[in-house]
Design a protein around this motif. Structure first.
Motif, PDB file in Angstrom:
ATOM      1  N   TRP A  90       0.818  -1.213   0.000  1.00  0.00           N
ATOM      2  CA  TRP A  90       0.000   0.000   0.000  1.00  0.00           C
ATOM      3  C   TRP A  90       0.854   1.265   0.000  1.00  0.00           C
ATOM      4  O   TRP A  90       0.526   2.247  -0.670  1.00  0.00           O
ATOM      5  N   VAL A  91       1.941   1.254   0.753  1.00  0.00           N
ATOM      6  CA  VAL A  91       2.810   2.432   0.791  1.00  0.00           C
ATOM      7  C   VAL A  91       3.443   2.659  -0.582  1.00  0.00           C
ATOM      8  O   VAL A  91       3.504   3.789  -1.081  1.00  0.00           O
ATOM      9  N   SER A  92       3.890   1.601  -1.210  1.00  0.00           N
ATOM     10  CA  SER A  92       4.490   1.704  -2.538  1.00  0.00           C
ATOM     11  C   SER A  92       3.470   2.183  -3.559  1.00  0.00           C
ATOM     12  O   SER A  92       3.758   3.052  -4.393  1.00  0.00           O
ATOM     13  N   PHE A  93       2.266   1.636  -3.484  1.00  0.00           N
ATOM     14  CA  PHE A  93       1.197   2.008  -4.412  1.00  0.00           C
ATOM     15  C   PHE A  93       0.838   3.488  -4.264  1.00  0.00           C
ATOM     16  O   PHE A  93       0.730   4.227  -5.254  1.00  0.00           O
ATOM     17  N   GLY A  94       0.657   3.935  -3.029  1.00  0.00           N
ATOM     18  CA  GLY A  94       0.314   5.336  -2.802  1.00  0.00           C
ATOM     19  C   GLY A  94       1.415   6.276  -3.235  1.00  0.00           C
ATOM     20  O   GLY A  94       1.161   7.324  -3.840  1.00  0.00           O
ATOM     21  N   ASN A  95       2.658   5.902  -2.955  1.00  0.00           N
ATOM     22  CA  ASN A  95       3.800   6.749  -3.272  1.00  0.00           C
ATOM     23  C   ASN A  95       4.041   6.855  -4.777  1.00  0.00           C
ATOM     24  O   ASN A  95       4.353   7.932  -5.289  1.00  0.00           O
ATOM     25  N   GLN A  96       3.880   5.771  -5.479  1.00  0.00           N
ATOM     26  CA  GLN A  96       4.207   5.742  -6.895  1.00  0.00           C
ATOM     27  C   GLN A  96       3.009   6.095  -7.786  1.00  0.00           C
ATOM     28  O   GLN A  96       3.044   7.050  -8.549  1.00  0.00           O
ATOM     29  N   GLU A  97       1.955   5.318  -7.666  1.00  0.00           N
ATOM     30  CA  GLU A  97       0.829   5.459  -8.591  1.00  0.00           C
ATOM     31  C   GLU A  97      -0.086   6.629  -8.220  1.00  0.00           C
ATOM     32  O   GLU A  97      -0.388   7.478  -9.056  1.00  0.00           O
ATOM     33  N   VAL A  98      -0.519   6.655  -6.971  1.00  0.00           N
ATOM     34  CA  VAL A  98      -1.538   7.625  -6.576  1.00  0.00           C
ATOM     35  C   VAL A  98      -0.975   9.043  -6.516  1.00  0.00           C
ATOM     36  O   VAL A  98      -1.555   9.980  -7.066  1.00  0.00           O
ATOM     37  N   LEU A  99       0.157   9.215  -5.845  1.00  0.00           N
ATOM     38  CA  LEU A  99       0.716  10.558  -5.743  1.00  0.00           C
ATOM     39  C   LEU A  99       1.113  11.092  -7.117  1.00  0.00           C
ATOM     40  O   LEU A  99       0.972  12.284  -7.390  1.00  0.00           O
ATOM     41  N   GLY A 100       1.589  10.221  -7.992  1.00  0.00           N
ATOM     42  CA  GLY A 100       1.955  10.653  -9.340  1.00  0.00           C
ATOM     43  C   GLY A 100       0.759  11.215 -10.089  1.00  0.00           C
ATOM     44  O   GLY A 100       0.831  12.295 -10.687  1.00  0.00           O
ATOM     45  N   ALA A 101      -0.367  10.490 -10.056  1.00  0.00           N
ATOM     46  CA  ALA A 101      -1.572  10.966 -10.743  1.00  0.00           C
ATOM     47  C   ALA A 101      -2.127  12.220 -10.067  1.00  0.00           C
ATOM     48  O   ALA A 101      -2.623  13.129 -10.740  1.00  0.00           O
ATOM     49  N   ALA A 102      -2.031  12.274  -8.740  1.00  0.00           N
ATOM     50  CA  ALA A 102      -2.526  13.455  -8.017  1.00  0.00           C
ATOM     51  C   ALA A 102      -1.710  14.689  -8.380  1.00  0.00           C
ATOM     52  O   ALA A 102      -2.261  15.763  -8.650  1.00  0.00           O
ATOM     53  N   TRP A 103      -0.370  14.536  -8.401  1.00  0.00           N
ATOM     54  CA  TRP A 103       0.487  15.678  -8.744  1.00  0.00           C
ATOM     55  C   TRP A 103       0.225  16.157 -10.163  1.00  0.00           C
ATOM     56  O   TRP A 103       0.158  17.357 -10.425  1.00  0.00           O
ATOM     57  N   ASP A 104       0.062  15.234 -11.100  1.00  0.00           N
ATOM     58  CA  ASP A 104      -0.179  15.616 -12.493  1.00  0.00           C
ATOM     59  C   ASP A 104      -1.526  16.320 -12.655  1.00  0.00           C
ATOM     60  O   ASP A 104      -1.782  16.950 -13.683  1.00  0.00           O
ATOM     61  N   THR A 105      -2.381  16.219 -11.618  1.00  0.00           N
ATOM     62  CA  THR A 105      -3.669  16.916 -11.647  1.00  0.00           C
ATOM     63  C   THR A 105      -3.591  18.245 -10.906  1.00  0.00           C
ATOM     64  O   THR A 105      -3.860  19.301 -11.462  1.00  0.00           O
ATOM     65  N   PHE A 106      -3.219  18.210  -9.614  1.00  0.00           N
ATOM     66  CA  PHE A 106      -3.261  19.453  -8.841  1.00  0.00           C
ATOM     67  C   PHE A 106      -2.079  20.369  -9.142  1.00  0.00           C
ATOM     68  O   PHE A 106      -2.190  21.587  -8.962  1.00  0.00           O
ATOM     69  N   GLY A 107      -0.950  19.819  -9.599  1.00  0.00           N
ATOM     70  CA  GLY A 107       0.204  20.659  -9.909  1.00  0.00           C
ATOM     71  C   GLY A 107      -0.123  21.746 -10.916  1.00  0.00           C
ATOM     72  O   GLY A 107       0.057  22.938 -10.647  1.00  0.00           O
ATOM     73  N   PRO A 108      -0.627  21.388 -12.099  1.00  0.00           N
ATOM     74  CA  PRO A 108      -0.991  22.414 -13.083  1.00  0.00           C
ATOM     75  C   PRO A 108      -2.157  23.297 -12.634  1.00  0.00           C
ATOM     76  O   PRO A 108      -2.183  24.490 -12.926  1.00  0.00           O
ATOM     77  N   LEU A 109      -3.129  22.724 -11.919  1.00  0.00           N
ATOM     78  CA  LEU A 109      -4.284  23.513 -11.494  1.00  0.00           C
ATOM     79  C   LEU A 109      -3.921  24.565 -10.461  1.00  0.00           C
ATOM     80  O   LEU A 109      -4.582  25.600 -10.351  1.00  0.00           O
ATOM     81  N   THR A 110      -2.873  24.316  -9.678  1.00  0.00           N
ATOM     82  CA  THR A 110      -2.438  25.282  -8.667  1.00  0.00           C
ATOM     83  C   THR A 110      -1.319  26.173  -9.170  1.00  0.00           C
ATOM     84  O   THR A 110      -0.782  26.984  -8.414  1.00  0.00           O
ATOM     85  N   GLY A 111      -0.933  26.023 -10.434  1.00  0.00           N
ATOM     86  CA  GLY A 111       0.098  26.875 -11.001  1.00  0.00           C
ATOM     87  C   GLY A 111       1.505  26.417 -10.717  1.00  0.00           C
ATOM     88  O   GLY A 111       2.469  27.124 -11.005  1.00  0.00           O
ATOM     89  N   ARG A 112       1.690  25.211 -10.173  1.00  0.00           N
ATOM     90  CA  ARG A 112       3.032  24.718  -9.855  1.00  0.00           C
ATOM     91  C   ARG A 112       3.677  23.989 -11.025  1.00  0.00           C
ATOM     92  O   ARG A 112       4.850  23.622 -10.965  1.00  0.00           O
ATOM     93  N   ALA A 113       2.895  23.741 -12.052  1.00  0.00           N
ATOM     94  CA  ALA A 113       3.401  23.069 -13.254  1.00  0.00           C
ATOM     95  C   ALA A 113       2.629  23.616 -14.446  1.00  0.00           C
ATOM     96  O   ALA A 113       1.516  24.127 -14.296  1.00  0.00           O
ATOM     97  N   PRO A 114       3.205  23.550 -15.647  1.00  0.00           N
ATOM     98  CA  PRO A 114       2.515  24.049 -16.838  1.00  0.00           C
ATOM     99  C   PRO A 114       1.175  23.342 -17.052  1.00  0.00           C
ATOM    100  O   PRO A 114       1.061  22.137 -16.816  1.00  0.00           O
ATOM    101  N   TYR A 115       0.190  24.090 -17.485  1.00  0.00           N
ATOM    102  CA  TYR A 115      -1.162  23.550 -17.647  1.00  0.00           C
ATOM    103  C   TYR A 115      -1.413  23.096 -19.079  1.00  0.00           C
ATOM    104  O   TYR A 115      -1.153  23.833 -20.027  1.00  0.00           O
ATOM    105  N   ASN A 116      -1.914  21.874 -19.199  1.00  0.00           N
ATOM    106  CA  ASN A 116      -2.390  21.349 -20.466  1.00  0.00           C
ATOM    107  C   ASN A 116      -3.678  20.586 -20.151  1.00  0.00           C
ATOM    108  O   ASN A 116      -3.654  19.596 -19.422  1.00  0.00           O
ATOM    109  N   LYS A 117      -4.797  21.089 -20.618  1.00  0.00           N
ATOM    110  CA  LYS A 117      -6.097  20.546 -20.228  1.00  0.00           C
ATOM    111  C   LYS A 117      -6.199  19.050 -20.498  1.00  0.00           C
ATOM    112  O   LYS A 117      -6.697  18.282 -19.655  1.00  0.00           O
ATOM    113  N   LYS A 118      -5.747  18.623 -21.659  1.00  0.00           N
ATOM    114  CA  LYS A 118      -5.847  17.203 -22.000  1.00  0.00           C
ATOM    115  C   LYS A 118      -5.065  16.346 -21.006  1.00  0.00           C
ATOM    116  O   LYS A 118      -5.554  15.300 -20.547  1.00  0.00           O
TER     117      LYS A 118
END
Length: 401
Positions: A90-118
């Motif tokens: 579970w720790v590996s899954f959360g760290n690798q898969e879940v946090l990665g998808a979360a960052w790719d979502t909230f990062g651009p929405l909060t201005g911390r990463a370039p935004y691409n809607k698709k």
């Protein structure tokens, strides 16, 4: 005797490690990144831990298990080898898969990463898919991730999902995933997280595009009189900017902007600036991006500050500033200097939705080091010296004028 030191950072991977240290009173020094950090961890990524014998340990799971091994009669430990494997799973899954998808979502929405809607939409769908296929069905049948008590699997995953609950998981999402929500809200209030604040949103954060300056003047057109009705009522006047209440400054900021744009920066513009700068009318601020450890390629960091400066356009009449990217790919930072009408930085910066991603420090130009910092930010011709003493070349930047 201290068992080591943990380098602090505003990262959801660091949060559960700090929680272990504080709750179980581990003799660990929580320190800021310094010159030694760069030497021991050349990738300059967090989490980072240095054991008492000087051994540097990086990677979230490795540091987690080292700290867990230091807890006597660890109540977060699983009961069996099979349970231990599940915790690691579970720790590996959360760290690798879940946090990665979360960052790719909230990062651009909060201005911390370039935004691409698709890309953001795809990441958001992937995040929901991961939760729908794993957490939700498992937690519908089970109270916790492993066994019948809280283990480190729960502690780690609550922290790794915290940005989702802070920015993405609105009320409709919570109703769709009630088991995951119940579990997260329960564990986030566990005693191990005493002293830690986990914001929970009711509305999903929305992307706010940079405001574009109008390049065409409106043409006046004669129109036939219309019947008086609600649609024909004049639009309400736009609320005045809070800083407009200060009235005109003795030295209009546009004078400085013209000098900066047209004169040699070191030879003429900077001397002019200090000759005319009035600390009663204006204030100077150091602006530092909070999440340098999450920055990757320098061109992406440049896009990030370009978007930030564009989103400050509503305050353009009351401020001037520069922000720069310094360093190299996967080892860079963002810093800048801004002059603001008045003494309140919030009124100038909160027009940008991502302004809280930056730290603001008021500068005192009577101090040589503060004055030199402003000079260097205006000129861009000298390396940035980091808090750890490293000298890093400026790669690019953006100017608000």
């Amino acid at each position: 005797m201290s068992i080591g030191k943990l380098y602090d950072a505003p990262s959801c991977r660091v949060t559960p490690l700090k929680a272990l240290v504080k709750h179980f009173k581990l003799d660990v020094d929580i320190v800021q990144r310094d010159a030694e950090f760069g030497k021991l961890f050349p990738l300059k990524k967090v989490p980072a831990f240095v054991a008492a014998d000087g051994t540097p340990i990086h990677e979230f799971i490795a540091i987690s298990y080292y700290l867990l091994s230091q807890i006597p009669n660890n109540p977060l430990a699983p009961k069996t080898k099979e349970d231990e494997a599940e915790v690691l799973q579970w720790v590996s899954f959360g760290n690798q898969e879940v946090l990665g998808a979360a960052w790719d979502t909230f990062g651009p929405l909060t201005g911390r990463a370039p935004y691409n809607k698709k890309s953001v939409d795809a990441a958001s769908e992937q995040l929901d898919k991961l939760i729908a296929l794993t957490y939700e069905p498992h937690l519908t049948k089970n109270t916790y991730l492993v066994g019948e008590k809280v283990t480190y699997a729960d502690v780690a995953n609550v922290a790794l999902l915290s940005r989702g609950f802070e920015y993405l998981f609105d009320d409709a999402w919570k109703k769709k995933y009630p088991a995951t929500t119940r579990w997260w809200l329960t564990v986030s209030k566990n005693a191990v997280f005493t002293g830690f604040d986990f914001p929970v949103t009711s509305e999903r954060i929305q992307y706010t595009p940079p405001k574009k300056e109008e390049t065409k003047k409106e043409t006046k057109k004669e129109a036939a009189p219309k019947a008086a009705n609600a649609e024909d009522a004049p639009a309400p006047k736009k609320a005045a900017h809070p800083l407009a209440a200060l009235g005109p400054a003795k030295e209009p900021i546009d004078n400085w902007k013209r000098v900066y744009s047209n004169e040699d920066t070191r030879e003429k513009a900077i001397p002019w600036f200090w000759e005319h700068y009035d600390p009663e009318d204006y204030s100077l601020w150091k602006v530092k991006y909070k999440y340098d450890d999450e920055l990757t390629l320098t061109f992406m960091s440049t896009n990030l500050i370009g978007g930030f400066v564009n989103r400050l356009s509503a305050s353009t009449k009351f401020m001037f500033g520069t922000a720069v990217v310094y360093g190299t790919n996967n080892d860079n930072g963002i810093i800048g200097a801004f002059m603001i009408r008045g003494q309140d930085h919030v009124a100038a910066f909160d027009v940008a939705p991502d302004w809280e991603s930056y730290d603001f420090t008021k500068l005192d130009p009577s101090k040589p080091e503060d004055k030199e910092f402003v000079d260097n930010m205006w000129a861009w011709d000298k390396p940035v010296v980091t808090a750890s003493g490293e000298s890093k070349e400026i790669v690019d930047g953006a100017v608000l004028k």
